[in-house]
Design a protein around this motif. Structure first.
Motif, PDB file in Angstrom:
ATOM      1  N   SER A 188     117.092  27.895  52.599  1.00  0.00           N
ATOM      2  CA  SER A 188     116.031  27.039  52.079  1.00  0.00           C
ATOM      3  C   SER A 188     115.500  27.527  50.737  1.00  0.00           C
ATOM      4  O   SER A 188     114.834  26.773  50.017  1.00  0.00           O
ATOM      5  CB  SER A 188     114.879  26.947  53.086  1.00  0.00           C
ATOM      6  OG  SER A 188     114.374  28.228  53.400  1.00  0.00           O
ATOM      7  N   TYR A 189     115.791  28.792  50.376  1.00  0.00           N
ATOM      8  CA  TYR A 189     115.363  29.327  49.083  1.00  0.00           C
ATOM      9  C   TYR A 189     116.508  29.445  48.080  1.00  0.00           C
ATOM     10  O   TYR A 189     116.282  29.819  46.926  1.00  0.00           O
ATOM     11  CB  TYR A 189     114.705  30.699  49.262  1.00  0.00           C
ATOM     12  CG  TYR A 189     113.365  30.624  49.940  1.00  0.00           C
ATOM     13  CD1 TYR A 189     112.214  30.338  49.230  1.00  0.00           C
ATOM     14  CD2 TYR A 189     113.255  30.809  51.316  1.00  0.00           C
ATOM     15  CE1 TYR A 189     110.984  30.252  49.847  1.00  0.00           C
ATOM     16  CE2 TYR A 189     112.030  30.715  51.954  1.00  0.00           C
ATOM     17  CZ  TYR A 189     110.897  30.434  51.224  1.00  0.00           C
ATOM     18  OH  TYR A 189     109.688  30.343  51.856  1.00  0.00           O
ATOM     19  N   ARG A 190     117.727  29.153  48.506  1.00  0.00           N
ATOM     20  CA  ARG A 190     118.878  29.296  47.617  1.00  0.00           C
ATOM     21  C   ARG A 190     119.061  28.023  46.798  1.00  0.00           C
ATOM     22  O   ARG A 190     119.295  26.948  47.343  1.00  0.00           O
ATOM     23  CB  ARG A 190     120.144  29.602  48.427  1.00  0.00           C
ATOM     24  CG  ARG A 190     120.146  30.947  49.135  1.00  0.00           C
ATOM     25  CD  ARG A 190     120.111  32.119  48.170  1.00  0.00           C
ATOM     26  NE  ARG A 190     121.350  32.236  47.422  1.00  0.00           N
ATOM     27  CZ  ARG A 190     122.371  33.017  47.797  1.00  0.00           C
ATOM     28  NH1 ARG A 190     122.295  33.740  48.909  1.00  0.00           N
ATOM     29  NH2 ARG A 190     123.456  33.079  47.065  1.00  0.00           N
ATOM     30  N   LEU A 191     118.964  28.152  45.486  1.00  0.00           N
ATOM     31  CA  LEU A 191     119.148  27.018  44.590  1.00  0.00           C
ATOM     32  C   LEU A 191     120.628  26.851  44.236  1.00  0.00           C
ATOM     33  O   LEU A 191     121.395  27.823  44.296  1.00  0.00           O
ATOM     34  CB  LEU A 191     118.326  27.228  43.319  1.00  0.00           C
ATOM     35  CG  LEU A 191     116.805  27.196  43.522  1.00  0.00           C
ATOM     36  CD1 LEU A 191     116.094  27.772  42.308  1.00  0.00           C
ATOM     37  CD2 LEU A 191     116.335  25.770  43.789  1.00  0.00           C
ATOM     38  N   PRO A 192     121.045  25.653  43.856  1.00  0.00           N
ATOM     39  CA  PRO A 192     122.467  25.428  43.518  1.00  0.00           C
ATOM     40  C   PRO A 192     122.815  25.943  42.132  1.00  0.00           C
ATOM     41  O   PRO A 192     123.261  25.208  41.245  1.00  0.00           O
ATOM     42  CB  PRO A 192     122.594  23.899  43.608  1.00  0.00           C
ATOM     43  CG  PRO A 192     121.237  23.399  43.252  1.00  0.00           C
ATOM     44  CD  PRO A 192     120.266  24.392  43.822  1.00  0.00           C
ATOM     45  N   THR A 193     122.583  27.236  41.929  1.00  0.00           N
ATOM     46  CA  THR A 193     122.944  27.902  40.679  1.00  0.00           C
ATOM     47  C   THR A 193     123.649  29.209  41.013  1.00  0.00           C
ATOM     48  O   THR A 193     123.414  29.784  42.078  1.00  0.00           O
ATOM     49  CB  THR A 193     121.690  28.197  39.840  1.00  0.00           C
ATOM     50  OG1 THR A 193     120.816  29.056  40.590  1.00  0.00           O
ATOM     51  CG2 THR A 193     120.946  26.920  39.486  1.00  0.00           C
ATOM     52  N   PRO A 194     124.486  29.707  40.128  1.00  0.00           N
ATOM     53  CA  PRO A 194     125.157  30.989  40.391  1.00  0.00           C
ATOM     54  C   PRO A 194     124.145  32.131  40.466  1.00  0.00           C
ATOM     55  O   PRO A 194     123.107  32.123  39.790  1.00  0.00           O
ATOM     56  CB  PRO A 194     126.091  31.157  39.186  1.00  0.00           C
ATOM     57  CG  PRO A 194     126.210  29.810  38.589  1.00  0.00           C
ATOM     58  CD  PRO A 194     124.927  29.101  38.856  1.00  0.00           C
ATOM     59  N   VAL A 195     124.431  33.109  41.307  1.00  0.00           N
ATOM     60  CA  VAL A 195     123.598  34.313  41.390  1.00  0.00           C
ATOM     61  C   VAL A 195     124.413  35.487  40.857  1.00  0.00           C
ATOM     62  O   VAL A 195     125.640  35.416  40.766  1.00  0.00           O
ATOM     63  CB  VAL A 195     123.142  34.582  42.841  1.00  0.00           C
ATOM     64  CG1 VAL A 195     122.284  33.443  43.350  1.00  0.00           C
ATOM     65  CG2 VAL A 195     124.344  34.804  43.758  1.00  0.00           C
ATOM     66  N   PRO A 196     123.755  36.572  40.480  1.00  0.00           N
ATOM     67  CA  PRO A 196     124.505  37.725  39.972  1.00  0.00           C
ATOM     68  C   PRO A 196     125.544  38.219  40.977  1.00  0.00           C
ATOM     69  O   PRO A 196     125.362  38.120  42.192  1.00  0.00           O
ATOM     70  CB  PRO A 196     123.403  38.775  39.755  1.00  0.00           C
ATOM     71  CG  PRO A 196     122.156  37.987  39.572  1.00  0.00           C
ATOM     72  CD  PRO A 196     122.302  36.785  40.454  1.00  0.00           C
ATOM     73  N   ALA A 197     126.615  38.752  40.456  1.00  0.00           N
ATOM     74  CA  ALA A 197     127.686  39.267  41.314  1.00  0.00           C
ATOM     75  C   ALA A 197     127.243  40.538  42.022  1.00  0.00           C
ATOM     76  O   ALA A 197     126.324  41.236  41.589  1.00  0.00           O
ATOM     77  CB  ALA A 197     128.927  39.552  40.467  1.00  0.00           C
ATOM     78  N   GLY A 198     127.894  40.812  43.131  1.00  0.00           N
ATOM     79  CA  GLY A 198     127.694  42.087  43.806  1.00  0.00           C
ATOM     80  C   GLY A 198     126.828  42.050  45.039  1.00  0.00           C
ATOM     81  O   GLY A 198     126.689  43.065  45.723  1.00  0.00           O
ATOM     82  N   TYR A 199     126.256  40.901  45.363  1.00  0.00           N
ATOM     83  CA  TYR A 199     125.418  40.789  46.564  1.00  0.00           C
ATOM     84  C   TYR A 199     126.236  40.202  47.713  1.00  0.00           C
ATOM     85  O   TYR A 199     127.008  39.262  47.522  1.00  0.00           O
ATOM     86  CB  TYR A 199     124.213  39.894  46.313  1.00  0.00           C
ATOM     87  CG  TYR A 199     123.212  40.464  45.339  1.00  0.00           C
ATOM     88  CD1 TYR A 199     122.300  41.432  45.728  1.00  0.00           C
ATOM     89  CD2 TYR A 199     123.187  40.026  44.011  1.00  0.00           C
ATOM     90  CE1 TYR A 199     121.379  41.940  44.828  1.00  0.00           C
ATOM     91  CE2 TYR A 199     122.265  40.535  43.110  1.00  0.00           C
ATOM     92  CZ  TYR A 199     121.370  41.501  43.526  1.00  0.00           C
ATOM     93  OH  TYR A 199     120.458  42.013  42.638  1.00  0.00           O
ATOM     94  N   SER A 200     126.033  40.739  48.910  1.00  0.00           N
ATOM     95  CA  SER A 200     126.663  40.171  50.098  1.00  0.00           C
ATOM     96  C   SER A 200     125.733  40.350  51.279  1.00  0.00           C
ATOM     97  O   SER A 200     124.808  41.176  51.248  1.00  0.00           O
ATOM     98  CB  SER A 200     128.024  40.832  50.378  1.00  0.00           C
ATOM     99  OG  SER A 200     127.856  42.224  50.624  1.00  0.00           O
ATOM    100  N   HIS A 201     125.988  39.598  52.358  1.00  0.00           N
ATOM    101  CA  HIS A 201     125.041  39.537  53.465  1.00  0.00           C
ATOM    102  C   HIS A 201     125.749  39.783  54.796  1.00  0.00           C
ATOM    103  O   HIS A 201     126.677  39.062  55.151  1.00  0.00           O
ATOM    104  CB  HIS A 201     124.345  38.172  53.474  1.00  0.00           C
ATOM    105  CG  HIS A 201     123.804  37.801  52.119  1.00  0.00           C
ATOM    106  ND1 HIS A 201     124.379  36.822  51.331  1.00  0.00           N
ATOM    107  CD2 HIS A 201     122.785  38.319  51.392  1.00  0.00           C
ATOM    108  CE1 HIS A 201     123.707  36.732  50.195  1.00  0.00           C
ATOM    109  NE2 HIS A 201     122.745  37.635  50.201  1.00  0.00           N
ATOM    110  N   ALA A 202     125.294  40.803  55.485  1.00  0.00           N
ATOM    111  CA  ALA A 202     125.917  41.205  56.748  1.00  0.00           C
ATOM    112  C   ALA A 202     125.329  40.413  57.922  1.00  0.00           C
ATOM    113  O   ALA A 202     124.234  39.842  57.829  1.00  0.00           O
ATOM    114  CB  ALA A 202     125.706  42.699  56.974  1.00  0.00           C
ATOM    115  N   MET A 203     126.053  40.415  59.030  1.00  0.00           N
ATOM    116  CA  MET A 203     125.622  39.707  60.233  1.00  0.00           C
ATOM    117  C   MET A 203     124.217  40.144  60.657  1.00  0.00           C
ATOM    118  O   MET A 203     123.904  41.332  60.698  1.00  0.00           O
ATOM    119  CB  MET A 203     126.602  39.956  61.387  1.00  0.00           C
ATOM    120  CG  MET A 203     126.166  39.324  62.708  1.00  0.00           C
ATOM    121  SD  MET A 203     127.258  39.739  64.094  1.00  0.00           S
ATOM    122  CE  MET A 203     128.653  38.700  63.730  1.00  0.00           C
ATOM    123  N   LEU A 204     123.386  39.171  60.988  1.00  0.00           N
ATOM    124  CA  LEU A 204     122.034  39.462  61.452  1.00  0.00           C
ATOM    125  C   LEU A 204     122.062  39.848  62.928  1.00  0.00           C
ATOM    126  O   LEU A 204     122.505  39.061  63.772  1.00  0.00           O
ATOM    127  CB  LEU A 204     121.146  38.233  61.254  1.00  0.00           C
ATOM    128  CG  LEU A 204     119.731  38.348  61.826  1.00  0.00           C
ATOM    129  CD1 LEU A 204     118.949  39.445  61.122  1.00  0.00           C
ATOM    130  CD2 LEU A 204     119.006  37.012  61.724  1.00  0.00           C
TER     131      LEU A 204
END
Length: 487
Positions: A188-204
């Motif tokens: 809900s906070y992610r806009l349809p624009t590129p974000v900087p490289a290098g971020y990833s998200h692990a299983m909650l």
């Protein structure tokens, strides 16, 4: 245990409660008459001069102009019990007399110099803050918001490790600047624009919705969950997934850092299986990364058993970020780390125009003093436990409550389609919150499906406030279920 819900109608509860609390619920001299723009004028100004992304929180918006301790007042003089604390920001109470007095005195002396000069308040505040920090966490950067604090923590981690990959958990929230939208993993906070490289998200690792469930550090557990005496048996399964994530997303040189909240706030008070964060920290260390604890919502005694949420997980972070309750509503934040890590930042010049502002440091110092003097951490523990117990009793009555969770005065109530774990429709949640607002309590809302009632009040609330809040929730849910059954 007996549910502390009155047998009288809700209007009688409100009248009786208001009468009993009038002596302590408003500033000296009583409620102040509203003297601002008419409600209709605020509607026009909002429509014409504010960005449309700043949506109304309620169907009938609130126009608030006065607050005192756990109370807020609207333009018509109606009083509300604030159970959201300005999004977990008002820690010691609205317009707390000691904080007000300290700010008034400082206003007469000095407002602003910037950190390129020395002023006594920055030293007085930092000395008190580092006294609350364990181990070698003694170096303080003062900044202005949680987003800015997390952005600086990313920079420090990259500079110190020489690595560039950052891991956070799914459904996390760490800010919404252009850079922090990479760290934040909430759609809900992610806009349809590129974000900087290098971020990833692990299983909650979510005990309620996660594939392996789990038990957590709360007196309320998911129905049918395990009841491990130490670390939860499911934590190893989630850690295995974290390692798989690292192996598949991080270069062989290693990670810069892993970020995690002690309890996820915006995601609806999600707690992790016991032992998960401790093992996650150990794992990220094996891959050369730092562990960053985001204490923006969980810090300053709110969880009850400890001053910092990470202490409940028996870990020592490399970097701690904090904001919100640090200044009781005054714009203020901080990054605390070790001297070794801070030295890596010394490769170029750095300053912060407003960080360490004399007014902000005055507020921060007064907040720390009030927390100790009024024993608010203990109040979070005792009153929070009582609150959870009462919410658990409500859960037995209303199948729309799928989960009650949290620790201290950081609580969540997840609403579901009765008889399932399917999230309750967001419009139904809005209807319930509109009822609770009309009955005199203000709640937050969060979670991936916007179906979690977030309860994070000023830390000064008492048991009688809890009784009132639970009575209101009881009435709101009762009215909702009547309508829901007839649909």
């Amino acid at each position: 245990m007996t549910l502390k819900v009155s047998k009288h109608c809700i209007s009688s509860i409100i009248r009786r409660y208001s009468a009993n609390s009038n002596s302590t619920s408003c500033q000296p001299g009583g409620p102040i008459n509203y003297a601002g723009p008419m409600f209709q004028k605020t509607e026009q100004l909002k429509s014409e001069n504010f960005p449309p992304v700043q949506r109304n929180f309620y169907k009938k918006p609130l126009l608030l102009h006065q607050g005192y301790m756990q109370w807020l007042y609207d333009h018509e003089g109606r009083k509300y019990l604030d159970l959201f604390g300005g999004i977990v920001t008002v820690s010691v109470g609205h317009c707390h007399p000691k904080v007000v007095a300290a700010m008034q005195e400082q206003l007469k002396k000095l407002w602003h110099t910037t950190s390129i000069y020395r002023n006594p308040k920055i030293y007085e505040f930092v000395e008190k803050l580092v006294a609350k920090m364990p181990g070698k966490l003694k170096v303080v950067y003062l900044v202005n918001s949680g987003t800015e604090a997390n952005d600086l923590a990313v920079l420090l981690a990259k500079l110190y490790t020489g690595n560039h990959n950052i891991i956070s958990l799914q459904d996390s929230y760490h800010g919404c600047s252009s850079a922090m939208l990479g760290l934040t993993s909430t759609q809900s906070y992610r806009l349809p624009t590129p974000v900087p490289a290098g971020y990833s998200h692990a299983m909650l690792p979510d005990p309620f919705r996660g594939i392996w469930g789990g038990c957590r550090d709360s007196i309320s557990q998911v129905p049918g969950s395990c009841s491990c005496s130490g670390d939860c048996i499911t934590s190893d399964k989630y850690i295995h997934q974290l390692e798989e994530h690292v192996i598949n997303n991080i270069p062989i040189s290693g990670a810069a850092a892993m970020f995690a909240e002690s309890i996820q706030g915006v995601n609806g008070t999600v707690q992790f299986p016991k032992g998960y964060l401790k093992k996650a920290q150990q794992l990220i260390k094996e891959y050369n990364g730092l562990f960053v604890s985001d204490e923006v919502q969980t810090g300053f005694g709110r969880t009850g058993d400890a001053f910092w949420g990470f202490e409940n997980h028996e870990i020592m972070p490399d970097i701690v970020t904090m904001a919100k309750g640090i200044g009781n509503g005054f714009p203020m934040a901080a990054v605390v780390t070790t001297m070794e890590i801070a030295e890596a930042h010394n490769k170029a010049a750095y300053f912060n125009t407003f960080g360490g502002n004399p007014l902000a440091c005055t507020a921060g110092k007064a907040v720390l003093e009030v927390i100790d003097e009024e024993n608010l951490q203990e109040n979070c523990k005792v009153t929070g436990k009582y609150f959870v117990e009462q919410l658990m009793q409500l859960q037995k009555v209303y199948p729309v409550i799928g989960d009650v969770r949290g620790k201290g005065l950081m609580l969540g109530v997840e609403l579901v389609v009765p008889g399932t774990k399917d999230p309750l429709n967001a419009s139904d949640v809005v209807d319930i919150m509109e009822k609770t607002k009309d009955f005199g309590i203000l709640l937050g809302r969060g979670g991936r499906y916007s179906n979690v009632l977030r309860i994070k009040p000023p830390m000064c609330i008492k048991k009688e406030d809890v009784d009132f809040a639970v009575s209101v929730l009881d009435q709101a849910l009762k009215e909702f279920m009547k309508t829901y059954k007839s649909d």
